[in-house]
Design a protein around this motif. Structure first.
Motif, short mmCIF file in Angstrom:
data_model
loop_
_atom_site.label_atom_id
_atom_site.label_comp_id
_atom_site.label_asym_id
_atom_site.label_seq_id
_atom_site.Cartn_x
_atom_site.Cartn_y
_atom_site.Cartn_z
N ASP A 327 1.97 -53.01 12.89
CA ASP A 327 3.23 -52.94 12.16
C ASP A 327 2.98 -53.34 10.71
O ASP A 327 2.49 -54.44 10.44
CB ASP A 327 4.25 -53.88 12.80
CG ASP A 327 5.59 -53.84 12.07
OD1 ASP A 327 6.37 -52.92 12.33
OD2 ASP A 327 5.84 -54.73 11.23
N LYS A 328 3.28 -52.43 9.80
CA LYS A 328 3.09 -52.72 8.37
C LYS A 328 4.17 -52.01 7.56
O LYS A 328 4.29 -50.79 7.61
CB LYS A 328 1.72 -52.30 7.88
CG LYS A 328 1.46 -52.66 6.43
CD LYS A 328 0.06 -52.28 5.99
CE LYS A 328 -0.21 -52.76 4.57
NZ LYS A 328 0.60 -52.05 3.58
N ASP A 329 4.92 -52.80 6.81
CA ASP A 329 5.98 -52.26 5.96
C ASP A 329 6.91 -51.35 6.78
O ASP A 329 7.49 -51.80 7.77
CB ASP A 329 5.39 -51.52 4.76
CG ASP A 329 4.55 -52.45 3.88
OD1 ASP A 329 4.83 -53.66 3.86
OD2 ASP A 329 3.60 -51.95 3.24
N ASP A 330 7.01 -50.09 6.42
CA ASP A 330 7.93 -49.20 7.11
C ASP A 330 7.23 -48.29 8.12
O ASP A 330 7.74 -47.24 8.51
CB ASP A 330 8.70 -48.33 6.09
CG ASP A 330 7.76 -47.51 5.20
OD1 ASP A 330 6.54 -47.77 5.24
OD2 ASP A 330 8.24 -46.63 4.48
N VAL A 331 6.04 -48.72 8.59
CA VAL A 331 5.28 -47.93 9.57
C VAL A 331 4.97 -48.77 10.80
O VAL A 331 4.54 -49.92 10.69
CB VAL A 331 3.95 -47.41 8.96
CG1 VAL A 331 3.16 -46.65 10.01
CG2 VAL A 331 4.21 -46.53 7.76
#
Length: 351
Positions: A327-331
């Motif tokens: 999970d990273k930022d909007d992804v």
């Protein structure tokens, strides 16, 4: 420290198999992939500086990453950063850097090392590197450090050496492309194959002589700007001429053609950290063989997963085995580990 020792630290790759953490704007070498408190390029620079003067370590990277390098390596001066205006594989950039080093110090011996690999036993690494420096200082040799294979890996190139060579440093017979599984098993069983780690050692004079012999067009192309190197005129020459260089690896360009190529089987632990699976192998695991980085987890019936988030996010998983969860930022990536090589293609499609 020996003032003739230099390093070319290769830091221009994108690392697309580590998406969504590694992106074109901020590739994996600038991330703390293992949660150690240091990014991969910081770890590599520290390791090399144990044997090479810090001012002799040159960072070869894309011009887009110049500010990131300066931020993460504040001890590095701007003149130590060699900037590529475009990506052209390893042969042109190594030639470019080698010419700069030769002009600065004709007696230079250098190591070319990736910035995003993981090496645990740094004492053994320095010992192996010293051995290679000594070998290349004595004679006109092109050297590489090969990794003793631990399984039939199809993701690496291999180095075949002379079986009858009983010396610590082996004569290279040939470089082999990434094999299929059956071929990789045969390589392992033969006991005279090593993984190609992309770590090279040679003198400036020897490697430039090889370029002149085997890549005369590329050599002449860069020699046209030799007088400009290490001067204010260098940037303009590189901007106009670097994009015209052939896109080819140093392996194809010179190493597969030269007869004076040797390999030292390395005695340090090594991982190229090329995929989420290779990162999983290096991380500590819980009782269910899950590897967790920067996350707080609640797991039920979950085994053999790698889970990575930003900011200790709570992750609840039930019923997943052998998955990559990032999970990273909007992804959010939830992807089978056995299909990790496909992530690069997914990124291309999304673009």
């Amino acid at each position: 420290m020996n003032k003739n020792y230099y390093a070319i630290l290769m830091a221009g790759g994108v690392g697309s198999r580590f998406w969504p953490v590694s992106t074109t704007e901020f590739p994996k070498q600038f991330h703390d992939m293992l949660g150690t408190g240091e990014t991969l390029i910081q770890k590599t620079f520290t390791r090399l500086s144990q044997i090479i003067p810090k001012e002799n370590i040159l960072i070869l990277t894309n011009e887009d990453y110049n500010n990131i390098v300066l931020e993460q390596l504040p001890m590095v001066k701007q003149e130590q950063i060699i900037l590529e205006p475009v990506m052209r594989n390893t042969a042109p950039c190594i030639l470019y850097a080698s010419l700069k080093i030769k002009k600065q110090n004709p007696d230079a011996i250098m190591v070319v090392a990736p910035s995003d690999h993981w090496i645990e036993d740094e004492v053994q690494f320095c010992s192996n590197l010293q051995h290679a420096f000594d070998f290349c200082e004595r004679d006109e040799n092109l050297m590489t450090l090969g990794i003793l294979p631990t399984f039939a890996n199809t993701g690496y190139g291999y180095i075949e050496f002379d079986k009858l060579d009983s010396r610590p440093v082996k004569k290279v017979k040939q470089f082999r492309e990434k094999p299929d599984y059956a071929t990789a098993r045969k390589f392992i069983q033969s006991r005279n194959f090593l993984w190609n780690a992309g770590i090279f050692v040679w003198s400036a004079k020897t490697v430039l002589k090889a370029y002149e012999e085997f890549q005369p067009v590329m050599f002449a192309h860069f020699m046209n700007g030799y007088e400009a190197l290490n001067t204010p005129k260098e940037a303009a020459f590189i901007k106009d001429n670097y994009p015209l260089a052939q896109n080819i690896s140093v392996d194809y360009a010179i190493l597969e053609k030269a007869q004076n190529v040797y390999v030292l089987p390395a005695t340090f632990d090594w991982n190229d950290l090329g995929t989420w699976g290779s990162l999983y192998d290096k991380l500590p695991k819980d009782e269910q063989e899950n590897a967790v980085v920067n996350a707080t987890v609640y797991l039920e019936n979950a085994t053999n997963n790698i889970i990575r988030t930003e900011g200790k996010k709570l992750v609840v998983i039930d019923g997943l085995t052998d998955y990559i969860i990032v999970d990273k930022d909007d992804v959010l990536l939830i992807y089978p580990k056995n299909k990790e090589q496909d992530i690069k293609q997914i990124v291309s499609k999304l673009k």
